[in-house]
Design a protein around this motif. Sequence first.
Motif, PDB file in Angstrom:
ATOM      1  N   TYR A 131      38.243  38.471  39.371  1.00 37.81           N
ATOM      2  CA  TYR A 131      39.259  38.705  38.335  1.00 37.81           C
ATOM      3  C   TYR A 131      38.575  38.831  36.974  1.00 37.81           C
ATOM      4  O   TYR A 131      38.896  39.713  36.184  1.00 37.81           O
ATOM      5  CB  TYR A 131      40.256  37.545  38.354  1.00 37.81           C
ATOM      6  CG  TYR A 131      41.421  37.728  37.419  1.00 37.81           C
ATOM      7  CD1 TYR A 131      42.402  38.682  37.671  1.00 37.81           C
ATOM      8  CD2 TYR A 131      41.555  36.927  36.284  1.00 37.81           C
ATOM      9  CE1 TYR A 131      43.476  38.849  36.810  1.00 37.81           C
ATOM     10  CE2 TYR A 131      42.625  37.085  35.418  1.00 37.81           C
ATOM     11  CZ  TYR A 131      43.587  38.041  35.689  1.00 37.81           C
ATOM     12  OH  TYR A 131      44.646  38.203  34.839  1.00 37.81           O
ATOM     13  N   PHE A 132      37.610  37.951  36.724  1.00 41.56           N
ATOM     14  CA  PHE A 132      36.870  38.007  35.451  1.00 41.56           C
ATOM     15  C   PHE A 132      36.101  39.331  35.332  1.00 41.56           C
ATOM     16  O   PHE A 132      36.144  39.985  34.299  1.00 41.56           O
ATOM     17  CB  PHE A 132      35.909  36.817  35.337  1.00 41.56           C
ATOM     18  CG  PHE A 132      34.989  36.929  34.150  1.00 41.56           C
ATOM     19  CD1 PHE A 132      35.447  36.630  32.871  1.00 41.56           C
ATOM     20  CD2 PHE A 132      33.684  37.371  34.290  1.00 41.56           C
ATOM     21  CE1 PHE A 132      34.620  36.766  31.761  1.00 41.56           C
ATOM     22  CE2 PHE A 132      32.848  37.512  33.192  1.00 41.56           C
ATOM     23  CZ  PHE A 132      33.319  37.211  31.919  1.00 41.56           C
ATOM     24  N   PHE A 133      35.409  39.734  36.400  1.00 39.86           N
ATOM     25  CA  PHE A 133      34.646  41.000  36.367  1.00 39.86           C
ATOM     26  C   PHE A 133      35.590  42.160  36.036  1.00 39.86           C
ATOM     27  O   PHE A 133      35.290  42.994  35.197  1.00 39.86           O
ATOM     28  CB  PHE A 133      33.966  41.269  37.715  1.00 39.86           C
ATOM     29  CG  PHE A 133      32.738  40.421  37.994  1.00 39.86           C
ATOM     30  CD1 PHE A 133      31.863  40.078  36.973  1.00 39.86           C
ATOM     31  CD2 PHE A 133      32.434  39.995  39.287  1.00 39.86           C
ATOM     32  CE1 PHE A 133      30.723  39.316  37.224  1.00 39.86           C
ATOM     33  CE2 PHE A 133      31.297  39.232  39.546  1.00 39.86           C
ATOM     34  CZ  PHE A 133      30.449  38.897  38.513  1.00 39.86           C
ATOM     35  N   MET A 183      37.758  21.150  36.080  1.00 43.46           N
ATOM     36  CA  MET A 183      36.347  21.001  36.464  1.00 43.46           C
ATOM     37  C   MET A 183      35.860  22.240  37.216  1.00 43.46           C
ATOM     38  O   MET A 183      34.781  22.777  36.951  1.00 43.46           O
ATOM     39  CB  MET A 183      36.277  19.768  37.370  1.00 43.46           C
ATOM     40  CG  MET A 183      34.944  19.180  37.553  1.00 43.46           C
ATOM     41  SD  MET A 183      35.177  17.660  38.515  1.00 43.46           S
ATOM     42  CE  MET A 183      33.563  17.585  39.251  1.00 43.46           C
ATOM     43  N   LEU A 184      36.706  22.717  38.135  1.00 46.70           N
ATOM     44  CA  LEU A 184      36.381  23.916  38.921  1.00 46.70           C
ATOM     45  C   LEU A 184      36.188  25.124  38.000  1.00 46.70           C
ATOM     46  O   LEU A 184      35.227  25.887  38.129  1.00 46.70           O
ATOM     47  CB  LEU A 184      37.527  24.183  39.904  1.00 46.70           C
ATOM     48  CG  LEU A 184      37.448  25.479  40.690  1.00 46.70           C
ATOM     49  CD1 LEU A 184      36.460  25.327  41.840  1.00 46.70           C
ATOM     50  CD2 LEU A 184      38.817  25.887  41.246  1.00 46.70           C
ATOM     51  N   VAL A 185      37.109  25.271  37.054  1.00 43.77           N
ATOM     52  CA  VAL A 185      37.061  26.416  36.147  1.00 43.77           C
ATOM     53  C   VAL A 185      35.788  26.371  35.294  1.00 43.77           C
ATOM     54  O   VAL A 185      35.075  27.370  35.164  1.00 43.77           O
ATOM     55  CB  VAL A 185      38.336  26.455  35.261  1.00 43.77           C
ATOM     56  CG1 VAL A 185      38.119  27.272  34.005  1.00 43.77           C
ATOM     57  CG2 VAL A 185      39.503  27.019  36.073  1.00 43.77           C
ATOM     58  N   TYR A 186      35.464  25.212  34.746  1.00 42.11           N
ATOM     59  CA  TYR A 186      34.305  25.167  33.852  1.00 42.11           C
ATOM     60  C   TYR A 186      32.966  25.250  34.596  1.00 42.11           C
ATOM     61  O   TYR A 186      32.009  25.795  34.063  1.00 42.11           O
ATOM     62  CB  TYR A 186      34.389  23.955  32.908  1.00 42.11           C
ATOM     63  CG  TYR A 186      35.278  24.283  31.728  1.00 42.11           C
ATOM     64  CD1 TYR A 186      34.804  25.047  30.669  1.00 42.11           C
ATOM     65  CD2 TYR A 186      36.608  23.904  31.710  1.00 42.11           C
ATOM     66  CE1 TYR A 186      35.618  25.400  29.606  1.00 42.11           C
ATOM     67  CE2 TYR A 186      37.445  24.248  30.647  1.00 42.11           C
ATOM     68  CZ  TYR A 186      36.934  25.004  29.596  1.00 42.11           C
ATOM     69  OH  TYR A 186      37.747  25.364  28.552  1.00 42.11           O
ATOM     70  N   GLN A 187      32.914  24.754  35.852  1.00 40.79           N
ATOM     71  CA  GLN A 187      31.660  24.995  36.591  1.00 40.79           C
ATOM     72  C   GLN A 187      31.503  26.491  36.830  1.00 40.79           C
ATOM     73  O   GLN A 187      30.398  27.021  36.818  1.00 40.79           O
ATOM     74  CB  GLN A 187      31.534  24.154  37.882  1.00 40.79           C
ATOM     75  CG  GLN A 187      32.514  24.447  39.021  1.00 40.79           C
ATOM     76  CD  GLN A 187      32.247  25.751  39.778  1.00 40.79           C
ATOM     77  OE1 GLN A 187      31.096  26.170  39.899  1.00 40.79           O
ATOM     78  NE2 GLN A 187      33.283  26.393  40.286  1.00 40.79           N
ATOM     79  N   GLY A 188      32.638  27.189  36.982  1.00 46.42           N
ATOM     80  CA  GLY A 188      32.619  28.642  37.170  1.00 46.42           C
ATOM     81  C   GLY A 188      32.198  29.369  35.897  1.00 46.42           C
ATOM     82  O   GLY A 188      31.421  30.325  35.955  1.00 46.42           O
ATOM     83  N   VAL A 189      32.691  28.908  34.759  1.00 47.10           N
ATOM     84  CA  VAL A 189      32.325  29.532  33.477  1.00 47.10           C
ATOM     85  C   VAL A 189      30.807  29.400  33.267  1.00 47.10           C
ATOM     86  O   VAL A 189      30.132  30.366  32.899  1.00 47.10           O
ATOM     87  CB  VAL A 189      33.081  28.857  32.297  1.00 47.10           C
ATOM     88  CG1 VAL A 189      32.571  29.383  30.963  1.00 47.10           C
ATOM     89  CG2 VAL A 189      34.589  29.072  32.427  1.00 47.10           C
ATOM     90  N   LEU A 190      30.276  28.212  33.535  1.00 49.60           N
ATOM     91  CA  LEU A 190      28.834  27.999  33.324  1.00 49.60           C
ATOM     92  C   LEU A 190      28.004  28.810  34.329  1.00 49.60           C
ATOM     93  O   LEU A 190      26.935  29.319  33.999  1.00 49.60           O
ATOM     94  CB  LEU A 190      28.490  26.508  33.401  1.00 49.60           C
ATOM     95  CG  LEU A 190      29.188  25.620  32.356  1.00 49.60           C
ATOM     96  CD1 LEU A 190      28.713  24.181  32.472  1.00 49.60           C
ATOM     97  CD2 LEU A 190      28.953  26.107  30.932  1.00 49.60           C
ATOM     98  N   PHE A 238      41.972  30.430  34.400  1.00 48.03           N
ATOM     99  CA  PHE A 238      43.253  29.710  34.559  1.00 48.03           C
ATOM    100  C   PHE A 238      44.393  30.688  34.847  1.00 48.03           C
ATOM    101  O   PHE A 238      45.295  30.395  35.627  1.00 48.03           O
ATOM    102  CB  PHE A 238      43.575  28.897  33.302  1.00 48.03           C
ATOM    103  CG  PHE A 238      42.807  27.603  33.193  1.00 48.03           C
ATOM    104  CD1 PHE A 238      42.827  26.661  34.229  1.00 48.03           C
ATOM    105  CD2 PHE A 238      42.071  27.307  32.056  1.00 48.03           C
ATOM    106  CE1 PHE A 238      42.122  25.463  34.132  1.00 48.03           C
ATOM    107  CE2 PHE A 238      41.349  26.108  31.952  1.00 48.03           C
ATOM    108  CZ  PHE A 238      41.382  25.190  32.994  1.00 48.03           C
ATOM    109  N   GLU A 239      44.325  31.845  34.192  1.00 51.83           N
ATOM    110  CA  GLU A 239      45.369  32.866  34.356  1.00 51.83           C
ATOM    111  C   GLU A 239      45.550  33.227  35.841  1.00 51.83           C
ATOM    112  O   GLU A 239      46.665  33.338  36.326  1.00 51.83           O
ATOM    113  CB  GLU A 239      44.889  34.103  33.595  1.00 51.83           C
ATOM    114  CG  GLU A 239      45.955  35.043  33.107  1.00 51.83           C
ATOM    115  CD  GLU A 239      45.273  36.117  32.234  1.00 51.83           C
ATOM    116  OE1 GLU A 239      44.913  35.814  31.085  1.00 51.83           O
ATOM    117  OE2 GLU A 239      45.070  37.239  32.735  1.00 51.83           O
TER     118      GLU A 239
END
Length: 255
Positions: free
Chosen positions: A20-22, A224-231, A251-252
């Motif tokens: 989704y981010f890509f 926690m899941l989201v921020y490990q993904g961001v990093l 989150f969206e």
Amino acid sequence: MYAIFGNPVSHSKSPLMHNYFFKKSGIKECYGRYKLEDGSKIIEKFKNLKLKGANVTVPHKEWAYKLCDEVKGIAKEIKAVNTLLLENNKIIGYNTDAPGFKEAIKEFDYKKPLIIGAGGTAKAISLVLKNPTILNRSKNRFEYFEKKGLKTYTWDNINEFDFDLIINTTSAGLSEEVLPTPKEIIEKLFKNAKFCVDVIYGKETLFLKEAKKYNLLFKTGLDMLVYQGVLAMELFLNKKLNKKEVADIYFEILR
Ligand code: NDP
């Protein structure tokens, strides 16, 4: 091409988040999932699939740590790798779980944290918190924390309750409606606390329901899941990202 290795891996949200981010960012990459039964084959598979980067989930984080060409950052202390990256033809191992947790609670101005639980997650989180105290139902797993000079309590001998941040890292509440400590302990702790975190995600645990009664500010395993993904994404793209903006994209799609 990126992927997540695990077993099982079908439940993992990482492909959904990262694809989704890509797409949203116009980056022409894709992220798949790979069910790996034999963890000792993780690097071989990484190479066969010609990946640029990967995430690693249960039960292969220790294999990734042992087998990658080099380990960087906090993964050395945690002795577990959740992100693999191809750098100059070498496969480098990182851990973004604990730093992701730290990023997720950045807005909590806490002074005295308490970790409930003494398993793998508690160990990793204890490395990124300021002088945490540990509370667990049994004392079997205390050696690691005591060697680091951290205070440990069991339900029977806890005698201080003035913590401002309470973190549940136990698996209590995952499949049953139970609290991670007897109710009278949780009540005393929540009475004094300001912030709390439950690392479980995908359901509202009894711990979280109780915290809401005390109007505590809270984060969940989803943060926690989201921020490990961001990093991990910062590592994949080899650039600093606006973490809050990227987290909002994740989150969206996850909420
Ligand atoms: P471990 O098996 O290493 O540790 C489990 C801990 O929970 C131990 O301290 C154990 O106590 C305690 N515990 C288990 N059942 C109970 C119970 N009924 N009452 C009180 N204490 C209990 O697990 P992990 O640290 O690997 O994982 C813990 C949780 O963290 C899981 O729910 C997992 O889903 C979640 N997690 C979430 C992540 C995220 O990104 N959001 C990432 C990683 C994990 P004892 O020592 O006495 O046995």
